[in-house]
Write a protein that holds these residues in place. Structure first.
Motif, PDB file in Angstrom:
ATOM      1  N   ILE A   1       0.833  -1.209   0.000  1.00 51.36           N
ATOM      2  CA  ILE A   1       0.000   0.000   0.000  1.00 51.36           C
ATOM      3  C   ILE A   1       0.869   1.261   0.000  1.00 51.36           C
ATOM      4  O   ILE A   1       0.625   2.195  -0.767  1.00 51.36           O
ATOM      5  CB  ILE A   1      -0.982  -0.050   1.195  1.00 51.36           C
ATOM      6  CG1 ILE A   1      -2.065  -1.089   0.877  1.00 51.36           C
ATOM      7  CG2 ILE A   1      -1.589   1.316   1.491  1.00 51.36           C
ATOM      8  CD1 ILE A   1      -2.891  -1.536   2.046  1.00 51.36           C
ATOM      9  N   SER A   2       1.935   1.260   0.807  1.00 50.58           N
ATOM     10  CA  SER A   2       2.834   2.425   0.855  1.00 50.58           C
ATOM     11  C   SER A   2       3.474   2.653  -0.505  1.00 50.58           C
ATOM     12  O   SER A   2       3.586   3.776  -0.987  1.00 50.58           O
ATOM     13  CB  SER A   2       3.946   2.222   1.885  1.00 50.58           C
ATOM     14  OG  SER A   2       3.414   1.958   3.136  1.00 50.58           O
ATOM     15  N   ARG A   3       3.918   1.546  -1.110  1.00 50.68           N
ATOM     16  CA  ARG A   3       4.578   1.651  -2.416  1.00 50.68           C
ATOM     17  C   ARG A   3       3.622   2.237  -3.446  1.00 50.68           C
ATOM     18  O   ARG A   3       3.972   3.140  -4.200  1.00 50.68           O
ATOM     19  CB  ARG A   3       5.024   0.247  -2.839  1.00 50.68           C
ATOM     20  CG  ARG A   3       6.251   0.247  -3.704  1.00 50.68           C
ATOM     21  CD  ARG A   3       6.674  -1.141  -4.090  1.00 50.68           C
ATOM     22  NE  ARG A   3       7.036  -1.991  -2.977  1.00 50.68           N
ATOM     23  CZ  ARG A   3       6.525  -3.198  -2.755  1.00 50.68           C
ATOM     24  NH1 ARG A   3       5.629  -3.715  -3.558  1.00 50.68           N
ATOM     25  NH2 ARG A   3       6.910  -3.911  -1.724  1.00 50.68           N
TER      26      ARG A   3
ATOM     27  N   LEU B   1      -2.640   1.054   9.831  1.00 47.36           N
ATOM     28  CA  LEU B   1      -3.286  -0.017   9.079  1.00 47.36           C
ATOM     29  C   LEU B   1      -3.340  -1.297   9.909  1.00 47.36           C
ATOM     30  O   LEU B   1      -2.307  -1.754  10.395  1.00 47.36           O
ATOM     31  CB  LEU B   1      -2.434  -0.246   7.822  1.00 47.36           C
ATOM     32  CG  LEU B   1      -3.037  -0.938   6.628  1.00 47.36           C
ATOM     33  CD1 LEU B   1      -4.266  -0.200   6.124  1.00 47.36           C
ATOM     34  CD2 LEU B   1      -1.987  -1.008   5.510  1.00 47.36           C
ATOM     35  N   VAL B   2      -4.525  -1.854  10.037  1.00 48.17           N
ATOM     36  CA  VAL B   2      -4.644  -3.134  10.758  1.00 48.17           C
ATOM     37  C   VAL B   2      -5.399  -4.150   9.894  1.00 48.17           C
ATOM     38  O   VAL B   2      -6.020  -3.795   8.885  1.00 48.17           O
ATOM     39  CB  VAL B   2      -5.400  -2.972  12.110  1.00 48.17           C
ATOM     40  CG1 VAL B   2      -4.617  -2.131  13.082  1.00 48.17           C
ATOM     41  CG2 VAL B   2      -6.800  -2.399  11.905  1.00 48.17           C
TER      42      VAL B   2
ATOM     43  N   LEU C   1     -11.231  -6.485   5.136  1.00 51.87           N
ATOM     44  CA  LEU C   1     -12.252  -6.714   4.111  1.00 51.87           C
ATOM     45  C   LEU C   1     -12.135  -5.721   2.957  1.00 51.87           C
ATOM     46  O   LEU C   1     -13.081  -5.501   2.218  1.00 51.87           O
ATOM     47  CB  LEU C   1     -13.649  -6.638   4.744  1.00 51.87           C
ATOM     48  CG  LEU C   1     -13.921  -7.687   5.821  1.00 51.87           C
ATOM     49  CD1 LEU C   1     -15.258  -7.452   6.497  1.00 51.87           C
ATOM     50  CD2 LEU C   1     -13.867  -9.097   5.240  1.00 51.87           C
ATOM     51  N   MET C   2     -10.966  -5.097   2.832  1.00 48.79           N
ATOM     52  CA  MET C   2     -10.777  -4.124   1.734  1.00 48.79           C
ATOM     53  C   MET C   2      -9.668  -4.612   0.811  1.00 48.79           C
ATOM     54  O   MET C   2      -8.705  -5.228   1.270  1.00 48.79           O
ATOM     55  CB  MET C   2     -10.363  -2.754   2.296  1.00 48.79           C
ATOM     56  CG  MET C   2     -11.451  -2.023   3.045  1.00 48.79           C
ATOM     57  SD  MET C   2     -10.744  -0.593   3.911  1.00 48.79           S
ATOM     58  CE  MET C   2     -10.759   0.657   2.624  1.00 48.79           C
ATOM     59  N   SER C   3      -9.799  -4.302  -0.470  1.00 49.67           N
ATOM     60  CA  SER C   3      -8.718  -4.644  -1.396  1.00 49.67           C
ATOM     61  C   SER C   3      -7.630  -3.569  -1.262  1.00 49.67           C
ATOM     62  O   SER C   3      -7.881  -2.486  -0.729  1.00 49.67           O
ATOM     63  CB  SER C   3      -9.235  -4.697  -2.830  1.00 49.67           C
ATOM     64  OG  SER C   3      -9.586  -3.388  -3.242  1.00 49.67           O
ATOM     65  N   ILE C   4      -6.450  -3.889  -1.798  1.00 49.45           N
ATOM     66  CA  ILE C   4      -5.330  -2.925  -1.799  1.00 49.45           C
ATOM     67  C   ILE C   4      -5.789  -1.636  -2.484  1.00 49.45           C
ATOM     68  O   ILE C   4      -5.540  -0.528  -1.988  1.00 49.45           O
ATOM     69  CB  ILE C   4      -4.141  -3.519  -2.596  1.00 49.45           C
ATOM     70  CG1 ILE C   4      -3.708  -4.845  -2.019  1.00 49.45           C
ATOM     71  CG2 ILE C   4      -3.002  -2.503  -2.739  1.00 49.45           C
ATOM     72  CD1 ILE C   4      -2.701  -4.818  -0.934  1.00 49.45           C
ATOM     73  N   GLU C   5      -6.460  -1.800  -3.633  1.00 47.54           N
ATOM     74  CA  GLU C   5      -6.882  -0.627  -4.420  1.00 47.54           C
ATOM     75  C   GLU C   5      -7.825   0.243  -3.596  1.00 47.54           C
ATOM     76  O   GLU C   5      -7.741   1.474  -3.651  1.00 47.54           O
ATOM     77  CB  GLU C   5      -7.599  -1.057  -5.715  1.00 47.54           C
ATOM     78  CG  GLU C   5      -6.709  -1.747  -6.739  1.00 47.54           C
ATOM     79  CD  GLU C   5      -6.307  -3.163  -6.323  1.00 47.54           C
ATOM     80  OE1 GLU C   5      -7.062  -3.819  -5.567  1.00 47.54           O
ATOM     81  OE2 GLU C   5      -5.208  -3.596  -6.728  1.00 47.54           O
ATOM     82  N   GLU C   6      -8.727  -0.402  -2.863  1.00 45.78           N
ATOM     83  CA  GLU C   6      -9.684   0.376  -2.045  1.00 45.78           C
ATOM     84  C   GLU C   6      -8.964   1.165  -0.953  1.00 45.78           C
ATOM     85  O   GLU C   6      -9.296   2.329  -0.707  1.00 45.78           O
ATOM     86  CB  GLU C   6     -10.728  -0.565  -1.415  1.00 45.78           C
ATOM     87  CG  GLU C   6     -11.776  -1.022  -2.403  1.00 45.78           C
ATOM     88  CD  GLU C   6     -12.657  -2.147  -1.860  1.00 45.78           C
ATOM     89  OE1 GLU C   6     -13.806  -2.242  -2.293  1.00 45.78           O
ATOM     90  OE2 GLU C   6     -12.182  -2.947  -1.011  1.00 45.78           O
TER      91      GLU C   6
END
Ligand code: DC
Length: 236
Positions: free
Chosen positions: A24-26, A150-151, A209-214
């Motif tokens: 996510i950071s990248r 982020l958890v 329950l979230m995708s990386i994109e979300e």
């Protein structure tokens, strides 16, 4: 401010291991045209060096000596962080589950935290960075413009870690990974110095329950709401 008069912000992403921080950071850094700084890689590199030299992480004097002679470099290449000790590329060697536990041990040592905190401030202090770790929003950059924590549930994190390792050809039992994750969370949270915890002003995100994109889209929206826009100062 950058040349275009926009804010070159410091964005921090903290949280336990396996919550998706690195990916996510990248991606967030890429979207903003910012530099990505992986501070866990620094602790891992120090851990690897201690292991190679047979230095006990609990021995502060010996660890200080090791850090004095440590030629540590990080280079961002195509969104990927390569880590070098001297001329040796240790990027793969530091990524094993064992080195995660060793990194966690060296990270409880005061002299290690002090030196790496200095290095992180030197590298990220100018802004235009997404910095990832455990204490970015609380200790290293308390004045950061935008802080995220982020958890994800331990089971979800263990599942993701198992898939990541499988992609690298390492097959490790789910329950073993889960136990390692729980141990590392407990150790990182319980240590006296810069323990793992959210900054009071961090935005909490549960990625179970979230995708990386979300998650990235949510972060971008939040950053935009704080006036942090994509850095296009290099263009034109
Ligand atoms: O993010 P990671 O799994 O690569 O981090 C490895 C260990 O390094 C982690 O268990 C605790 C330590 N660490 C830390 O104490 N502070 C940071 N800012 C980053 C990592």
């Amino acid at each position: 401010m950058n040349r275009a008069g926009r804010m070159r912000a410091i964005i921090t992403i903290d949280g336990p291991s396996g919550a998706g921080k690195s990916t996510i950071s990248r991606q967030l850094a890429e979207r903003l045209n910012y530099t990505y700084l992986d501070t866990g890689a620094m602790y891992r590199a120090v851990g690897l060096k201690a292991k190679q030299e047979g230095v006990d992480p609990a021995d502060g004097v010996a660890m200080a000596g090791l850090l004095d002679n440590l030629d540590l470099k990080l280079s961002a290449n195509m969104g990927e962080t390569r880590v070098f000790i001297g001329k040796a590329d240790v990027s793969e060697a530091i990524r094993t589950p064992e080195m995660g536990l060793v990194a966690s041990r060296v990270s409880a040592q005061g002299v290690v935290r002090q030196r790496l905190t200095e290095l992180q401030r030197r590298l990220g202090g100018q802004g235009g960075v997404v910095v990832e770790g455990r204490d970015m929003g609380t200790v290293v950059f308390p004045e950061a413009d935008c802080k995220f924590y982020l958890v994800a549930t331990p089971e979800e994190r263990a599942k993701r870690r198992q898939l990541q390792l499988r992609e690298k050809g390492q097959e490790i039992d789910f329950l073993e990974i889960l136990a390692q994750i729980n141990k590392r969370d407990a150790d990182d949270s319980a240590r006296a110095l810069a323990p793992l915890r959210p900054a009071a002003d961090a935005v909490m995100i549960d990625s179970s329950l979230m995708s990386i994109e979300e998650v990235v889209a949510y972060m971008l929206t939040f950053c935009n709401s704080k006036g942090i826009l994509q850095d296009s100062s290099e263009i034109g």
